[in-house]
Design a protein around this motif. Structure first.
Motif, PDB file in Angstrom:
ATOM      1  N   PHE A  74       0.856  -1.188   0.000  1.00 54.97           N
ATOM      2  CA  PHE A  74       0.000   0.000   0.000  1.00 54.97           C
ATOM      3  C   PHE A  74       0.887   1.231   0.000  1.00 54.97           C
ATOM      4  CE2 PHE A  74      -2.707   2.787   2.983  1.00 54.97           C
ATOM      5  CZ  PHE A  74      -3.337   3.411   1.943  1.00 54.97           C
ATOM      6  N   SER A  75       0.732   2.075  -1.025  1.00 56.63           N
ATOM      7  CA  SER A  75       1.483   3.324  -1.131  1.00 56.63           C
ATOM      8  C   SER A  75       0.542   4.487  -0.883  1.00 56.63           C
ATOM      9  CB  SER A  75       2.107   3.460  -2.518  1.00 56.63           C
ATOM     10  OG  SER A  75       2.999   2.404  -2.773  1.00 56.63           O
ATOM     11  N   THR A  76       0.987   5.439  -0.071  1.00 54.85           N
ATOM     12  CA  THR A  76       0.161   6.597   0.240  1.00 54.85           C
ATOM     13  C   THR A  76       1.025   7.819   0.510  1.00 54.85           C
ATOM     14  OG1 THR A  76      -1.612   7.444   1.668  1.00 54.85           O
ATOM     15  CG2 THR A  76       0.028   6.022   2.707  1.00 54.85           C
ATOM     16  N   ALA A  77       0.478   8.980   0.217  1.00 55.08           N
ATOM     17  CA  ALA A  77       1.193  10.233   0.460  1.00 55.08           C
ATOM     18  C   ALA A  77       0.364  11.197   1.314  1.00 55.08           C
ATOM     19  CB  ALA A  77       1.559  10.902  -0.860  1.00 55.08           C
ATOM     20  N   THR A  78      -0.788  10.749   1.774  1.00 52.45           N
ATOM     21  CA  THR A  78      -1.677  11.633   2.537  1.00 52.45           C
ATOM     22  C   THR A  78      -1.749  11.205   4.001  1.00 52.45           C
ATOM     23  OG1 THR A  78      -3.608  10.270   2.037  1.00 52.45           O
ATOM     24  CG2 THR A  78      -3.118  12.088   0.511  1.00 52.45           C
ATOM     25  N   PRO A  79      -2.001  12.151   4.901  1.00 52.77           N
ATOM     26  CA  PRO A  79      -2.184  11.783   6.312  1.00 52.77           C
ATOM     27  C   PRO A  79      -3.339  10.793   6.506  1.00 52.77           C
ATOM     28  CG  PRO A  79      -1.828  14.150   6.123  1.00 52.77           C
ATOM     29  CD  PRO A  79      -1.980  13.613   4.723  1.00 52.77           C
ATOM     30  N   THR A  97      -7.248  10.934  -4.286  1.00 54.35           N
ATOM     31  CA  THR A  97      -6.028  11.355  -4.963  1.00 54.35           C
ATOM     32  C   THR A  97      -4.958  11.463  -3.895  1.00 54.35           C
ATOM     33  OG1 THR A  97      -7.275  12.560  -6.633  1.00 54.35           O
ATOM     34  CG2 THR A  97      -4.951  13.147  -6.379  1.00 54.35           C
ATOM     35  N   GLU A  98      -3.856  10.739  -4.078  1.00 55.34           N
ATOM     36  CA  GLU A  98      -2.765  10.740  -3.115  1.00 55.34           C
ATOM     37  C   GLU A  98      -1.778  11.891  -3.334  1.00 55.34           C
ATOM     38  OE1 GLU A  98      -2.180   8.950  -0.389  1.00 55.34           O
ATOM     39  OE2 GLU A  98      -4.015   7.785  -0.660  1.00 55.34           O
ATOM     40  N   GLY A  99      -1.762  12.434  -4.519  1.00 55.27           N
ATOM     41  CA  GLY A  99      -0.840  13.506  -4.848  1.00 55.27           C
ATOM     42  C   GLY A  99      -0.788  13.640  -6.358  1.00 55.27           C
ATOM     43  N   TYR A 100       0.266  14.278  -6.839  1.00 55.61           N
ATOM     44  CA  TYR A 100       0.429  14.520  -8.270  1.00 55.61           C
ATOM     45  C   TYR A 100       1.855  14.159  -8.649  1.00 55.61           C
ATOM     46  CZ  TYR A 100      -3.977  16.816  -7.604  1.00 55.61           C
ATOM     47  OH  TYR A 100      -5.284  17.056  -7.263  1.00 55.61           O
ATOM     48  N   ALA A 101       1.968  13.331  -9.683  1.00 54.14           N
ATOM     49  CA  ALA A 101       3.274  12.796 -10.068  1.00 54.14           C
ATOM     50  C   ALA A 101       3.695  13.326 -11.426  1.00 54.14           C
ATOM     51  CB  ALA A 101       3.211  11.273 -10.103  1.00 54.14           C
ATOM     52  N   PRO A 102       4.989  13.641 -11.580  1.00 47.84           N
ATOM     53  CA  PRO A 102       5.498  14.025 -12.898  1.00 47.84           C
ATOM     54  C   PRO A 102       5.216  12.921 -13.904  1.00 47.84           C
ATOM     55  CG  PRO A 102       7.133  14.494 -11.216  1.00 47.84           C
ATOM     56  CD  PRO A 102       6.042  13.695 -10.553  1.00 47.84           C
ATOM     57  N   THR A 143       1.864  17.888  -3.770  1.00 44.26           N
ATOM     58  CA  THR A 143       0.597  17.920  -3.035  1.00 44.26           C
ATOM     59  C   THR A 143      -0.496  18.618  -3.834  1.00 44.26           C
ATOM     60  OG1 THR A 143       1.249  19.969  -1.935  1.00 44.26           O
ATOM     61  CG2 THR A 143       1.727  17.891  -0.777  1.00 44.26           C
ATOM     62  N   ALA A 144      -0.100  19.388  -4.838  1.00 45.78           N
ATOM     63  CA  ALA A 144      -1.060  20.106  -5.686  1.00 45.78           C
ATOM     64  C   ALA A 144      -0.645  19.928  -7.147  1.00 45.78           C
ATOM     65  CB  ALA A 144      -1.084  21.593  -5.323  1.00 45.78           C
ATOM     66  N   GLN A 145      -1.617  20.079  -8.019  1.00 52.73           N
ATOM     67  CA  GLN A 145      -1.338  19.954  -9.460  1.00 52.73           C
ATOM     68  C   GLN A 145      -0.278  20.977  -9.860  1.00 52.73           C
ATOM     69  OE1 GLN A 145      -3.636  17.914 -11.780  1.00 52.73           O
ATOM     70  NE2 GLN A 145      -1.720  17.981 -12.892  1.00 52.73           N
ATOM     71  N   ALA A 146       0.738  20.521 -10.549  1.00 51.57           N
ATOM     72  CA  ALA A 146       1.813  21.371 -11.061  1.00 51.57           C
ATOM     73  C   ALA A 146       1.976  21.054 -12.542  1.00 51.57           C
ATOM     74  CB  ALA A 146       3.113  21.087 -10.305  1.00 51.57           C
ATOM     75  N   PRO A 147       2.567  21.962 -13.309  1.00 45.89           N
ATOM     76  CA  PRO A 147       2.775  21.673 -14.727  1.00 45.89           C
ATOM     77  C   PRO A 147       3.542  20.360 -14.917  1.00 45.89           C
ATOM     78  CG  PRO A 147       3.298  23.966 -14.261  1.00 45.89           C
ATOM     79  CD  PRO A 147       3.063  23.297 -12.935  1.00 45.89           C
ATOM     80  N   GLY A 148       3.054  19.539 -15.845  1.00 51.95           N
ATOM     81  CA  GLY A 148       3.716  18.273 -16.150  1.00 51.95           C
ATOM     82  C   GLY A 148       3.394  17.141 -15.191  1.00 51.95           C
ATOM     83  N   THR A 149       2.411  17.355 -14.303  1.00 54.26           N
ATOM     84  CA  THR A 149       2.030  16.289 -13.374  1.00 54.26           C
ATOM     85  C   THR A 149       0.607  15.822 -13.649  1.00 54.26           C
ATOM     86  OG1 THR A 149       1.135  17.770 -11.661  1.00 54.26           O
ATOM     87  CG2 THR A 149       3.498  17.263 -11.561  1.00 54.26           C
ATOM     88  N   ARG A 150       0.327  14.620 -13.173  1.00 57.56           N
ATOM     89  CA  ARG A 150      -1.019  14.047 -13.260  1.00 57.56           C
ATOM     90  C   ARG A 150      -1.411  13.513 -11.890  1.00 57.56           C
ATOM     91  NH1 ARG A 150      -1.520  10.608 -18.860  1.00 57.56           N
ATOM     92  NH2 ARG A 150      -1.161  12.341 -20.278  1.00 57.56           N
ATOM     93  N   PRO A 151      -2.713  13.394 -11.649  1.00 54.04           N
ATOM     94  CA  PRO A 151      -3.161  12.858 -10.357  1.00 54.04           C
ATOM     95  C   PRO A 151      -2.711  11.418 -10.146  1.00 54.04           C
ATOM     96  CG  PRO A 151      -4.979  13.908 -11.524  1.00 54.04           C
ATOM     97  CD  PRO A 151      -3.831  13.833 -12.483  1.00 54.04           C
ATOM     98  N   LEU A 152      -2.356  11.132  -8.914  1.00 50.85           N
ATOM     99  CA  LEU A 152      -1.969   9.798  -8.485  1.00 50.85           C
ATOM    100  C   LEU A 152      -3.152   9.242  -7.697  1.00 50.85           C
ATOM    101  CD1 LEU A 152       0.372   7.747  -8.272  1.00 50.85           C
ATOM    102  CD2 LEU A 152       1.199   9.025  -6.309  1.00 50.85           C
ATOM    103  N   TYR A 153      -3.955   8.406  -8.357  1.00 51.64           N
ATOM    104  CA  TYR A 153      -5.199   7.888  -7.784  1.00 51.64           C
ATOM    105  C   TYR A 153      -4.953   6.610  -6.998  1.00 51.64           C
ATOM    106  CZ  TYR A 153      -7.495  11.046 -11.095  1.00 51.64           C
ATOM    107  OH  TYR A 153      -7.901  12.144 -11.815  1.00 51.64           O
TER     108      TYR A 153
END
Length: 182
Positions: A106-111, A175-180, A133-143
């Motif tokens: 199990f991978s997670t990035a949220t409290p 959404t756990e975060g946003y990944a490049p 932690t927020a959408q940045a250019p070149g990233t997509r949601p990590l579901y």
């Protein structure tokens, strides 16, 4: 150093000097190759793996986790995105947990995810990398998806993984975060 090794070293130096002279660099000062810049973030692929015997998806974000996946007979599925090797501004750790009873990574990035992991009896393994932690250019949601039937979590960025999760009966949790993504 042996006499033979010293000879090879000296011969090598002569060859380099002759090559530089022939190229017109005689007498020029050769600068050392600059070291990698500390301000350029290093990315590592975030892979999805599958173990058919366990019915478990495993997301890896570093070489250690990849080696663990191979050793445990997981099959590589696809590259989802990337994670940062070191923490960057606006990023948080992507944590890896393991539940022996469920045989689930199990991978997670949220409290909320961390609390859920501990309350469900998962053991903390370590940091896999860092995600925004927020959408940045070149990233997509990590579901994060969950299958009650398989007792399995899966992280998905790639549309193929998202579609596979839904078709296998997984439910989107958050959404756990946003990944490049590239």
């Amino acid at each position: 150093m042996s006499e033979n090794a010293r000879f090879r070293r000296q011969r090598g130096k002569g060859w380099v000097a002759a090559l530089l002279a022939a190229a017109g660099f005689a007498g020029a000062i050769i600068a050392a190759t600059p070291a990698a810049h500390a301000d350029i973030p290093v990315l590592y692929p975030l892979y999805t793996w599958w173990n058919p015997d366990r019915g478990d998806n495993f997301t890896t974000g570093n070489l250690n986790d990849e080696n663990s996946a191979v050793a445990a007979a997981y099959l590589p599925i696809r590259k989802e995105a990337f994670v940062y090797e070191t923490q960057q501004p606006g990023t948080v750790p992507l944590h890896l947990f393991w539940n022996n009873a469920r045989q689930d990574n199990f991978s997670t990035a949220t409290p909320v995810g961390i609390d859920s992991a501990y309350s469900a009896g998962y053991t903390y393994i370590g940091v896999q990398g860092y995600v925004h932690t927020a959408q940045a250019p070149g990233t997509r949601p990590l579901y994060l998806f969950w299958s009650e039937a398989r007792q399995d979590n899966v992280l998905a960025v790639d549309q193929t993984t998202i579609d596979s999760a839904y078709s296998a009966g997984y439910v989107l949790i958050r959404t756990e975060g946003y990944a490049p993504y590239a």
